[in-house]
Design an enzyme around this catalytic site. Structure first.
Site, short mmCIF file in Angstrom:
data_model
loop_
_atom_site.label_atom_id
_atom_site.label_comp_id
_atom_site.label_asym_id
_atom_site.label_seq_id
_atom_site.Cartn_x
_atom_site.Cartn_y
_atom_site.Cartn_z
N TYR A 35 0.85 -1.18 0.00
CA TYR A 35 0.00 0.00 0.00
C TYR A 35 0.89 1.23 0.00
O TYR A 35 1.44 1.63 0.99
CB TYR A 35 -0.94 0.03 1.21
CG TYR A 35 -1.85 -1.17 1.37
CD1 TYR A 35 -2.15 -2.01 0.30
CD2 TYR A 35 -2.41 -1.45 2.59
CE1 TYR A 35 -2.99 -3.10 0.47
CE2 TYR A 35 -3.26 -2.54 2.77
CZ TYR A 35 -3.54 -3.36 1.70
OH TYR A 35 -4.37 -4.43 1.88
N HIS A 102 0.45 -11.90 1.72
CA HIS A 102 -0.60 -11.16 1.01
C HIS A 102 -1.26 -12.00 -0.08
O HIS A 102 -2.48 -12.01 -0.23
CB HIS A 102 -0.01 -9.89 0.42
CG HIS A 102 -0.99 -8.79 0.29
ND1 HIS A 102 -0.65 -7.48 0.49
CD2 HIS A 102 -2.29 -8.76 -0.02
CE1 HIS A 102 -1.70 -6.71 0.31
NE2 HIS A 102 -2.71 -7.47 -0.01
#
Length: 147
Positions: A35, A102
């Site tokens: 992010y 992830h």
């Protein structure tokens, strides 16, 4: 707050928002290296530093961010270790409460991933391990190494 849904928001405003959330009872915060990349972990780390003992922080690894941008998956043990060291600094933390992979990396056996995280847990750098978007069989295989 820092990527994914439009341009990054005002940093002081986002820090204030995160701290207000804590004051109102929010105790779980989820971020990831990708992010930004990296900028959301920095934001979360700065915002939560004064209240670190009152919150749980989760972050994720598993993307190749060597160039500063995501260029595919990378969950090799050496990349996981580098990722965790970077996350600890950005999050201003001694340990990551919950570390997720992830995305499952098809090029790295999940047992190697789980084994590396198990070592990081033993070293006190990670408290708990999770998998994001993993299938049942992958979770079972990882569980045999690191429950």
């Amino acid at each position: 707050m820092s990527s994914g849904y439009g341009p990054p928001a005002d940093k002081p405003e986002m820090i204030s928002l995160i701290r207000t959330a804590v004051d109102r009872g929010v105790t779980f915060f989820d971020t990831a290296q990708v992010y930004g990349p990296f900028t959301n972990e920095e934001l979360v780390g700065e915002a939560l530093a004064p209240v670190r003992d009152r919150v749980v922080i989760a972050t994720k690894f598993g993307f190749d961010l060597a160039t500063g941008q995501s260029s595919g998956l990378d969950s090799r043990p050496e990349t996981i270790r580098r990722s965790v060291e970077g996350s600890l600094k950005r999050l201003r933390a001694d340990a990551i409460d919950l570390l997720y992979q992830h995305r499952v990396d098809p090029d790295v056996p999940i047992e190697d991933v789980a084994g590396t995280v198990k070592e990081l847990i033993a070293e006190g750098k990670v408290r708990h391990f999770g998998l994001s978007e993993a299938g049942v069989q992958t979770i079972r295989r990882a569980h045999t190494v690191q429950p």
